[in-house]
Design an enzyme around this catalytic site. Sequence first.
Site, PDB file in Angstrom:
ATOM      1  N   ASP A  82       7.899  -6.487   1.992  1.00  0.00           N
ATOM      2  CA  ASP A  82       6.974  -5.690   1.181  1.00  0.00           C
ATOM      3  C   ASP A  82       7.764  -5.018   0.043  1.00  0.00           C
ATOM      4  OD1 ASP A  82       4.517  -4.499   0.568  1.00  0.00           O
ATOM      5  OD2 ASP A  82       4.913  -2.739   1.830  1.00  0.00           O
ATOM      6  N   GLU A 134       3.514  -8.936  -8.533  1.00  0.00           N
ATOM      7  CA  GLU A 134       2.629  -7.797  -8.828  1.00  0.00           C
ATOM      8  C   GLU A 134       2.526  -7.571 -10.338  1.00  0.00           C
ATOM      9  OE1 GLU A 134       2.734  -4.232  -6.452  1.00  0.00           O
ATOM     10  OE2 GLU A 134       2.101  -2.979  -8.130  1.00  0.00           O
ATOM     11  N   SER A 216      -5.268   1.823   2.241  1.00  0.00           N
ATOM     12  CA  SER A 216      -5.672   2.644   3.394  1.00  0.00           C
ATOM     13  C   SER A 216      -6.897   3.471   3.028  1.00  0.00           C
ATOM     14  CB  SER A 216      -4.532   3.578   3.818  1.00  0.00           C
ATOM     15  OG  SER A 216      -3.613   2.877   4.637  1.00  0.00           O
TER      16      SER A 216
HETATM   17  P1  13P Z   1      -1.331   2.457   1.890  1.00  0.00           P
HETATM   18  O1  13P Z   1      -0.346   3.552   1.571  1.00  0.00           O
HETATM   19  O2  13P Z   1      -2.644   2.692   1.223  1.00  0.00           O
HETATM   20  O3  13P Z   1      -1.458   2.196   3.345  1.00  0.00           O
HETATM   21  O4  13P Z   1      -0.741   1.104   1.224  1.00  0.00           O
HETATM   22  C1  13P Z   1       0.270   0.379   1.869  1.00  0.00           C
HETATM   23  C2  13P Z   1       0.851  -0.685   1.002  1.00  0.00           C
HETATM   24  O5  13P Z   1       0.360  -1.026  -0.044  1.00  0.00           O
HETATM   25  C3  13P Z   1       2.077  -1.338   1.491  1.00  0.00           C
HETATM   26  O6  13P Z   1       2.606  -2.219   0.548  1.00  0.00           O
HETATM   27  O1  G3H Z   2       3.812   0.527  -0.113  1.00  0.00           O
HETATM   28  C1  G3H Z   2       4.755   0.963   0.562  1.00  0.00           C
HETATM   29  C2  G3H Z   2       4.662   0.984   2.023  1.00  0.00           C
HETATM   30  O2  G3H Z   2       3.775   1.969   2.480  1.00  0.00           O
HETATM   31  C3  G3H Z   2       6.027   1.117   2.626  1.00  0.00           C
HETATM   32  O3  G3H Z   2       6.509   2.403   2.517  1.00  0.00           O
HETATM   33  O4  G3H Z   2       8.796   2.187   1.541  1.00  0.00           O
HETATM   34  O5  G3H Z   2       8.147   4.180   2.932  1.00  0.00           O
HETATM   35  O6  G3H Z   2       8.498   1.946   3.993  1.00  0.00           O
HETATM   36  P1  G3H Z   2       8.078   2.701   2.743  1.00  0.00           P
HETATM   37 ZN    ZN Z   3       2.281  -1.613  -1.496  1.00  0.00          ZN
END
Ligand code: 13P
Ligand code: G3H
Ligand code: ZN
Length: 311
Positions: A82, A134, A216
């Site tokens: 991610d 993205e 979310s």
């Molecule tokens: P949220 O913070 O809305 O759960 O989004 C998570 C996300 O986009 C992780 O890449």
């Molecule tokens: O979009 C980001 C995700 O919520 C991951 O968050 O970088 O704190 O693990 P993080």
């Molecule tokens: Zn994200």
Amino acid sequence: MNPVNTLEMLKKAYSGKYAVGAFNVNNMEIIQGIVSAAEELKSPVILQASSGARKYAGATYMRKLVEAACEESSIPIALHLDHGDTFELCKNCIDSGFTSVMIDGSSLNYNANIELTKKVVDYAHKYDVSVEGELGSLAGVEDKLNVSEEKSFYTNPEEVEDFVNKTGVDSLAVAIGTSHGAYKFKPGQNPKLRFDILEEIERRLPDFPIVLHGASSVIQKYISEINSFGGDIKEAIGIPEDMLKEAAKKAVCKINVDSDLRLAMTAAIRKNLAENPSNFDPRKYLTPAREAIKEVVKHKITNVMGSVNKA
Ligand code: 13P
Ligand code: G3H
Ligand code: ZN
């Protein structure tokens, strides 16, 4: 089953008019809760680790925990990076067994984003790894934007077509009104998704899977529970689930959820510790925490993704 890339699962999601949930993982209990929910509902699922998650758990632990989940389950599971921000990070994940990576060049200028994304795609595709790019910035949505501010805020469908053609990405995260974290909107604000932009993207690029980050809903029962057991989370509002459900029926094939998992898990732990002040066995509060993750993921798969029985 071994982890799979996201090509087939997102293709099926597109034609079946549903989305695959991409849930952020940071430790064993979160992985177990998510996979147990997906297994029970026979849904495909994407387990995604950020670079922060890999630092927290350790890159090897993170990968091996997901591999353990795959070994014990029969549903398609992808192991996805991610928000990868460099070629080297993406390469490292590809080389170590991730089946899918995101290269997030959204903070770069348009041409630099294309150059970096294409470099990752060229490498990843040699190893059958899928790539998400993205385009557009996912900052908090302000109420009163003028026309030119609106234009620069949301993803431009014309650029999407050009970007996808030039980079060869397999899916693309776009900015149509979502944003990261629990504090997306203030009370009284009206969260909205720009379905007109989504539809224009789909018109220009039929059959191409779109990704929603920052999706979310900031489920209020978890906020209340956290606050009633000593927490202090104020005025957090997210994206209404009916809007996400609508998006999942259109070109959106992958929906990212992290904050709702964090809230559910924190609520369960706070409640358990408050009700059992003498307990100091972590298993006793991590068991309801894992159950809370399972419950929220089952809810998302059923009520937002629409991916029940699609495994
Ligand atoms: P949220 O913070 O809305 O759960 O989004 C998570 C996300 O986009 C992780 O890449
Ligand atoms: O979009 C980001 C995700 O919520 C991951 O968050 O970088 O704190 O693990 P993080
Ligand atoms: Zn994200």
